[in-house]
Design a protein around this motif. Structure first.
Motif, short mmCIF file in Angstrom:
data_model
loop_
_atom_site.label_atom_id
_atom_site.label_comp_id
_atom_site.label_asym_id
_atom_site.label_seq_id
_atom_site.Cartn_x
_atom_site.Cartn_y
_atom_site.Cartn_z
N GLU A 285 122.86 60.97 -62.25
CA GLU A 285 123.37 61.09 -61.05
C GLU A 285 123.41 59.51 -60.10
N ALA A 286 121.83 59.14 -59.71
CA ALA A 286 122.37 57.38 -60.05
C ALA A 286 122.13 56.47 -60.65
N ASN A 287 121.94 56.67 -61.71
CA ASN A 287 121.86 55.63 -62.89
C ASN A 287 123.77 55.27 -63.72
N PRO A 288 124.78 56.03 -64.13
CA PRO A 288 125.99 56.48 -64.05
C PRO A 288 126.52 55.94 -62.62
N MET A 289 126.59 56.02 -61.11
CA MET A 289 127.33 55.96 -60.71
C MET A 289 126.93 54.17 -60.52
N ALA A 290 125.67 54.07 -60.57
CA ALA A 290 124.60 52.33 -59.96
C ALA A 290 125.90 51.40 -61.09
N TYR A 291 125.79 51.68 -62.69
CA TYR A 291 126.69 51.58 -63.26
C TYR A 291 128.06 51.43 -63.20
N LEU A 292 128.78 52.23 -62.71
CA LEU A 292 129.76 52.04 -62.26
C LEU A 292 130.12 51.33 -61.21
N PHE A 293 129.48 50.81 -59.97
CA PHE A 293 129.26 50.57 -58.67
C PHE A 293 129.53 49.35 -59.27
N GLU A 294 128.62 48.88 -59.65
CA GLU A 294 128.56 47.29 -60.50
C GLU A 294 129.61 46.85 -61.28
N GLN A 295 129.96 47.67 -62.42
CA GLN A 295 130.99 46.88 -62.87
C GLN A 295 131.94 46.81 -62.21
N ALA A 296 132.59 47.50 -60.90
CA ALA A 296 133.46 47.87 -59.87
C ALA A 296 133.44 46.37 -58.48
N GLY A 298 130.67 46.60 -56.78
CA GLY A 298 129.59 47.23 -55.75
C GLY A 298 127.94 46.60 -55.81
N MET A 299 127.36 47.47 -55.23
CA MET A 299 125.89 47.32 -55.43
C MET A 299 125.11 49.06 -55.46
N ALA A 300 124.28 49.14 -56.49
CA ALA A 300 123.63 50.31 -55.74
C ALA A 300 121.54 50.07 -55.27
N THR A 301 121.17 49.70 -54.92
CA THR A 301 119.79 50.33 -54.49
C THR A 301 119.42 51.97 -54.82
N ASN A 302 117.31 51.31 -54.20
CA ASN A 302 116.97 52.48 -54.11
C ASN A 302 116.15 51.95 -52.54
N GLY A 303 117.02 50.79 -52.26
CA GLY A 303 116.63 50.80 -50.64
C GLY A 303 115.75 48.66 -50.97
N VAL A 304 115.36 48.68 -52.33
CA VAL A 304 114.73 48.04 -52.77
C VAL A 304 114.75 47.54 -53.98
N ASP A 305 114.82 48.22 -54.26
CA ASP A 305 115.51 47.87 -56.01
C ASP A 305 116.50 48.04 -56.75
N ARG A 306 117.09 47.21 -57.34
CA ARG A 306 118.19 47.60 -57.87
C ARG A 306 117.97 48.46 -58.60
N THR A 319 115.50 59.56 -57.02
CA THR A 319 115.36 58.12 -56.47
C THR A 319 116.05 58.63 -55.77
N PRO A 320 115.63 57.48 -54.32
CA PRO A 320 116.80 57.16 -53.44
C PRO A 320 117.71 56.70 -53.56
N LEU A 321 119.22 57.01 -53.17
CA LEU A 321 120.42 55.49 -53.68
C LEU A 321 121.22 55.86 -52.40
N VAL A 322 121.30 54.22 -52.79
CA VAL A 322 122.01 53.45 -51.44
C VAL A 322 123.28 53.21 -52.68
N LEU A 323 124.44 53.53 -52.29
CA LEU A 323 125.80 52.78 -53.43
C LEU A 323 126.75 52.12 -52.67
N GLY A 324 127.43 51.47 -52.42
CA GLY A 324 129.01 51.03 -52.75
C GLY A 324 129.19 49.17 -51.40
N SER A 325 129.71 48.75 -50.67
CA SER A 325 130.08 47.92 -50.83
C SER A 325 129.57 46.40 -51.20
N LYS A 326 129.43 45.54 -51.25
CA LYS A 326 128.32 44.19 -51.49
C LYS A 326 127.67 43.95 -50.09
#
Ligand code: AFP
Length: 340
Positions: A285-296, A298-306, A319-326
Motif C-alpha cells: 500500500e504505502a511503498n507503491p503509492m510513495a513511489y508514484l507520488f515521488e515520480q509525479a 509529490g511527497m510521501a512520509t510517515n511523518g518523520v522519514d521518507r 506504517t503511518p502514511l502521509v501523501l500529497g503535494s510538496k
C-alpha cells in the motif's frame, strides 16, 4: 461502400495502448529485455479480469464474506479472495515472477520456472466499500528478485527506493490504471467495449499545492497532540494560507490517493492509539503509492522519514502514511517536528 458502413465514421484517432506505451518506453533502453513490459501487461490483464468481476459481483453472488479471516485479522470478502486468485494465476502464468507477496497471503508464494521479478500487491483495496458500490482498487509494486540478498524473501524486504515499477487501478466510474517504471507517471483508461487500456493521463504531475485534505476524522480522539494540532490548523480560517481546506475521505486508499495525485492536497493515515505503528501496509500500500507520488513530483512520509527509505522487516509491516503535494506534506512534517 454500402449505406450502413458509411454511417459509422472511421475513427480518426486511435489512442496509445498500454502495450504500445510500454514497448516505446523500453525500446533502445540499455539492457532492456522487454520482461518488465510483459510483466506489466500481465498485471493489466489481471486488472481487466478483476474489472469484469467487480462490475458483475452483485449479479454473480460475489458480494459479502467468505467466512475466513486473513493474516491482517480482517474478514475476507469474496471479491478479495477472487481478486487474489486472479492475480496469483495470471502472474504465475506470466513466467516473469520469481515470487509474489499479497495482502491476502500470510507467506510469500514462490513460482517455479520463474522470472527475475517479485510483485507485492493488495489485490482489492478498500474492502469496506466493496458492497456499497464505492470505488475500490488494486495496488502493486515490482522489485528485482535477486537484488535483496541471498533469499527471495530478502528480495521482497527491500526498501521502496529499490522499486522498478509500481501502479494501481481504480474500479470507479471508469476503470483507470496508473503506473510508473521510473520515467514519470502515466494513466490509462479501460475502454470496456474494446477491453483495452488507452493512454488518457500522460505525464501526471501532482500539483505543488492543493485545497483538500483527506483523513479519517473519526480517529481524532486517538491521535497524538501534533496530529490533532495539524488537523485543527487545516480546518481553521486563514485566507492568507488558503485555509480552511475542504475535507474529502472515501476510505479506500486508491481512491483518496488518486484524487490527491491529480488535484493536489494531502492524504494522511497517521498512527494512533489503536494502530501505534500505523494501519496501512508498507510493502503493497504505502511503498507503491510513495513511489508514484515521488515520480509525479509529490511527497510521501510517515511523518518523520521518507516512506521509500524505510527498510521492511516483514511482509505485512504497517506504517503511518502521509501523501500529497510538496507544500502540504512539508507543512504536515513541520507540525510533527513541533516547528509549527
Ligand atoms: P483494505 O481493504 O485493503 O484492507 O484497505 C482498506 C485500507 O487499508 C485503505 O484502503 C484505506 O485507506 C483504509 O484502510 C481505511 O481505513 P479506515 O476504515 O480506518 O478509515
Amino acid at each position: 461502400m454500402t449505406e450502413s458502413a458509411s454511417a459509422f465514421p472511421v475513427p480518426t484517432v486511435v489512442g496509445t495502448t498500454l502495450e504500445a506505451h510500454l514497448t516505446a518506453g523500453t525500446r533502445g533502453a540499455p539492457g532492456a529485455t522487454g520482461e518488465l513490459g510483459s510483466l506489466l501487461n500481465a498485471l493489466s490483464l489481471a486488472v481487466r479480469i478483476i474489472h469484469t468481476r467487480v462490475r458483475a459481483a452483485g449479479l454473480a453472488g460475489m458480494l459479502g464474506y467468505t467466512g475466513e479471516t486473513n493474516v491482517q485479522g480482517e474478514e475476507v470478502q469474496k471479491l478479495d479472495a477472487l481478486a487474489n486468485e486472479i492475480l496469483c494465476a495470471v502472474l504465475e502464468k506470466s513466467r516473469r515472477c520469481a515470487m509474489i507477496a499479497s495482502e491476502e497471503l500470510e507467506e510469500a508464494r514462490v513460482f517455479k520456472d520463474s522470472g527475475k521479478y517479485i510483485v507485492c500487491f493488495d489485490p482489492l483495496d478498500g474492502s469496506s466499500n466493496i458492497d456499497v458500490n464505492i470505488s475500490i482498487g488494486t495496488i502493486f509494486c515490482i522489485l528485482r528478485a535477486h537484488d535483496g540478498g541471498a533469499s527471495l524473501l530478502q528480495g521482497a524486504l527491500q526498501p521502496g527506493t529499490k522499486i522498478v515499477a509500481a501502479g494501481y487501478s481504480v474500479y470507479g466510474s471508469a476503470t483507470t490504471l496508473v503506473l510508473s517504471t521510473g520515467h514519470g507517471v502515466h494513466g490509462f483508461t479501460l475502454d470496456p467495449g474494446v477491453g483495452e487500456f488507452f493512454l488518457s493521463h500522460p505525464s501526471i504531475q501532482c500539483p505543488e499545492r492543493g485545497t483538500t485534505y483527506s483523513i479519517n476524522e473519526g480517529n481524532q480522539s486517538r491521535w497524538d497532540e501534533p496530529t490533532r494540532k495539524w488537523a485543527q490548523w487545516i480546518k481553521s480560517e486563514d485566507k492568507a494560507e488558503g485555509l480552511p481546506y475542504g475535507h474529502r475521505y472515501v476510505g479506500t486508499l486508491v481512491a483518496d490517493a488518486h484524487r490527491t495525485l491529480l488535484k493536489g492536497g494531502i492524504f494522511a493515515y497517521p498512527s494512533d492509539r489503536k494502530s501505534p505503528g500505523g494501519k496501512l501496509r508498507l510493502l503493497y500500500e504505502a511503498n507503491p503509492m510513495a513511489y508514484l507520488f515521488e515520480q509525479a513530483g509529490g511527497m510521501a512520509t510517515n511523518g518523520v522519514d521518507r516512506i521509500l527509505d524505510i527498510v521492511p522487516k516483514g511482509l505485512h509491516d504497517r506504517t503511518p502514511l502521509v501523501l500529497g503535494s510538496k507544500h502540504e506534506v512539508a507543512t504536515y512534517r513541520a507540525f510533527m517536528r513541533g516547528e509549527r
